[in-house]
Design a protein around this motif. Structure first.
Motif, short mmCIF file in Angstrom:
data_model
loop_
_atom_site.label_atom_id
_atom_site.label_comp_id
_atom_site.label_asym_id
_atom_site.label_seq_id
_atom_site.Cartn_x
_atom_site.Cartn_y
_atom_site.Cartn_z
N GLU A 266 79.49 85.43 58.82
CA GLU A 266 80.77 84.75 58.78
C GLU A 266 81.73 85.51 57.87
OE1 GLU A 266 79.39 81.03 57.24
OE2 GLU A 266 79.77 81.59 55.14
N THR A 267 83.02 85.21 57.99
CA THR A 267 84.01 85.72 57.04
C THR A 267 84.15 84.72 55.90
OG1 THR A 267 85.86 84.68 58.18
CG2 THR A 267 85.27 86.92 58.86
N ASN A 268 84.69 85.17 54.75
CA ASN A 268 84.85 84.24 53.62
C ASN A 268 86.21 84.33 52.95
OD1 ASN A 268 84.56 86.69 52.30
ND2 ASN A 268 83.26 85.87 50.67
N GLN A 269 87.13 85.16 53.50
CA GLN A 269 88.46 85.26 52.92
C GLN A 269 89.40 85.96 53.91
OE1 GLN A 269 86.97 88.89 50.16
NE2 GLN A 269 89.08 88.32 49.78
N ILE A 270 90.68 85.75 53.69
CA ILE A 270 91.69 86.55 54.38
C ILE A 270 91.82 87.84 53.60
CG2 ILE A 270 94.12 86.74 54.99
CD1 ILE A 270 92.79 84.76 56.73
N ASN A 271 91.60 88.96 54.24
CA ASN A 271 91.59 90.25 53.54
C ASN A 271 92.23 91.31 54.44
OD1 ASN A 271 90.97 92.20 51.56
ND2 ASN A 271 89.01 92.68 52.55
N ALA A 272 93.53 91.10 54.73
CA ALA A 272 94.25 92.06 55.58
C ALA A 272 94.30 93.43 54.88
CB ALA A 272 95.66 91.55 55.85
N PRO A 273 94.22 94.53 55.64
CA PRO A 273 94.19 94.59 57.10
C PRO A 273 92.77 94.51 57.70
CG PRO A 273 94.38 96.79 56.25
CD PRO A 273 94.38 95.88 55.04
N ARG A 274 91.74 94.38 56.85
CA ARG A 274 90.37 94.38 57.40
C ARG A 274 90.13 93.18 58.30
NH1 ARG A 274 85.35 94.75 54.02
NH2 ARG A 274 84.46 95.20 56.07
N THR A 275 90.68 92.03 57.96
CA THR A 275 90.44 90.84 58.77
C THR A 275 91.40 90.73 59.96
OG1 THR A 275 91.77 89.61 57.15
CG2 THR A 275 89.37 89.44 56.97
#
Length: 533
Positions: A266-275
């Motif tokens: 799962e993802t656990n954070q908004i981490n642009a641009p990776r997300t």
């Protein structure tokens, strides 16, 4: 007229025929891949009870094209004691519900779900005892368990926070002593030894597998609960700063180690641009992602939906087989297909050609591939099979069947992503070919795989899980029953049409094929699916 028709059929058989297929963009559930949904038993105490997964919940998930759930079993009541028989029975109830819904489950065990809990986990000795306690339940339900995640240690079973610092070390794995590494490995080794080989085990961090098994381990895949995040996905990779990329060595290692092993999380954070969409789908493909959590982090799910890549993920997470074309000549079928998914199949499964006689409707099943894990993504896949001698001469409709090794329910069969080919009742992929087969001396069905008409058995009925009843099939001829609660029992062995074919432990006289063994003892029924070679 009949003579003319016969001549035409013989001409087709001699010169061959071809069929092309159209790839579909449809989104549909397939076993052991896609988005999954989270669930847990909840923390059980004097005032709270075990939280069951319900049939209605699973039905709603199926309607969302979900085929897998994650289930975390919280054992906070048993940090210093054995797991109760009531809790083990509750676990079996969950597995029965999951099986009846046509779903599969990733399992994990943990003792806490909050970093502020008074005690986060049990001692190593208690954990090892618990692993042995749940082993019979896992064995009895290996048909619906897709993966077994290395939990047990720390909050949420994520192997980070722990109350047992002396045994396991603190949260920073770069600070573990040799003894602490050995203690952590002992827990994982115990899981692997107590678990059927058909169930892959997953670890949270790349360094764990590198450290525990320097030469590799074909049972151990990965789950990443901080996908696309900072600090190397919160320790999935060992990095020097919050923005550091993993080393090429570690990155290539994870890609290689998940080629035929599960990569989930799962993802656990908004981490642009990776997300962001473009990178998210790129990393899913690079690291062979099969399953990702639909419930967390919802902000990323929303972004992927808004920006148009969520539907692609639904289609391409895990495998996605597409039929390209097929040809038939001189009693030989050639079938071409591709895998356009992000990953390969991570559990062994065979492929069969089903030939349905157009005059009698009798179905014959012939193996065409003994392990579809070899059907690699992005590569051309070609299968050929000479069916001479496998069926009597006649006219046949052709189907591709990719069934589950243990479950006859067609919901567990793999569907190819094509238009006009899926037979949901049978769980077959219709090759849309009717061919004439000649020169065969076979006069009776040669069945090497179940021809599914309706589920014969959808759940093992185990009324006392702690008895650890075992039904073994040895030497391709004999049933061995271990740990029976009484010597007064009856045996019935059914074929896949539901007919009784044996009533004893001697199965040497049975023909090649799949069978369901049902042993009744003290009012309980114990079941096992077997394959007679």
């Amino acid at each position: 007229m009949k003579k003319i028709l016969l001549m035409l059929l013989l001409a087709v058989a001699a010169h061959g025929q071809n069929q092309s297929y159209t790839a579909s963009t449809d989104i549909f559930p397939n076993p052991e891949r896609g988005f999954y949904r989270y669930s847990s038993t909840g923390l059980v105490s004097a005032t709270t009870s075990y939280s069951y997964i319900t049939a209605s919940t699973l039905s709603s998930y199926r309607a969302q094209n979900i085929s897998v759930i994650q289930r975390i079993f919280y054992l906070n009541q048993f940090i210093t004691s054995p797991i109760s028989s009531a809790y083990l029975a509750d676990m079996q109830t969950d597995f029965n519900t999951i099986r009846n819904a046509g779903m599969k489950v990733m399992i994990r065990f943990a003792y806490s779900k909050s970093e502020s809990a008074a005690v986060l986990d049990a001692t190593k000795a208690q954990t090892l005892a618990h692993i042995q306690q749940v082993a019979p339940i896992i064995q009895a339900n290996k048909d619906v368990i897709s993966t077994y995640q290395y939990g047990w240690i720390g909050c949420w079973g994520e192997n980070y926070y722990t109350s047992q610092i002396a045994e396991y070390g603190n949260g920073d794995y770069t600070q573990y002593t040799t003894t602490q590494w050995a203690n952590r490995k002992a827990v994982l080794d115990a899981m692997i030894s107590a678990t059927p080989a058909e169930i892959p085990v997953q670890v949270r961090y790349v360094l764990y597998k590198q450290k525990f098994y320097p030469t590799g381990n074909s049972r151990v895949g990965f789950y990443n609960d901080a996908f696309l995040g900072e600090w190397g996905d919160s320790g999935t990779f060992l990095v020097n700063s919050s923005t550091s990329a993993p080393s090429a060595t570690d990155s290539n290692y994870l890609t290689a180690q998940t080629e035929n092993l599960p990569m989930t999380g799962e993802t656990n954070q908004i981490n642009a641009p990776r997300t962001d969409c473009s990178n998210a789908v790129s990393e899913m493909s690079k690291y062979n992602w099969s399953l990702i959590n639909r419930d967390y982090l919802t902000a990323n799910i929303t972004n992927w939906t808004t920006n148009g890549c969520y539907a692609e993920m639904e289609r391409r997470l895990g495998y996605r087989f597409e039929l390209v074309n097929s040809s038939f000549a001189n009693n030989t079928l050639t079938l071409n297909l591709t895998n356009s998914g992000y990953a390969n199949v991570y559990k062994a499964r065979k492929a069969f050609i089903v030939l349905k006689n157009t005059a009698t409707n009798v179905e014959y099943s012939v193996e065409i591939s003994n392990d579809i894990r070899t059907w690699k993504k992005g590569l051309a896949i070609q299968l050929t099979k000479d069916v001479s001698g496998s069926v009597p001469a006649g006219n046949y409709q052709l189907f591709l069947n990719l069934p589950d090794p243990y479950l006859t329910n067609p919901l567990y069969s793999i569907r190819c992503a094509n238009t006009g080919t899926w037979d949901a009742t049978k769980g077959y992929n219709n090759l849309n070919q009717t061919v004439a087969i000649s020169g065969s001396s076979t006069t009776s069905p040669v069945v090497t795989n179940p021809v599914v008409t309706s589920p014969v058995v959808t759940s093992p009925v185990i009324t006392s899980p702690v008895l650890a009843v075992e039904i073994l099939f040895i030497n391709n001829s004999t049933l061995v029953l271990n740990n029976m609660p009484s010597q007064n029992y009856s045996i019935k062995v059914y074929n896949l049409n539901g007919r009784i074919r044996a009533r004893s432990t001697d199965l040497s006289g049975l023909r090649t094929g799949y069978y369901v063994v049902k042993v009744e003892c003290n009012g309980a029924i114990y079941s096992k699916n077997i394959y007679k070679q």
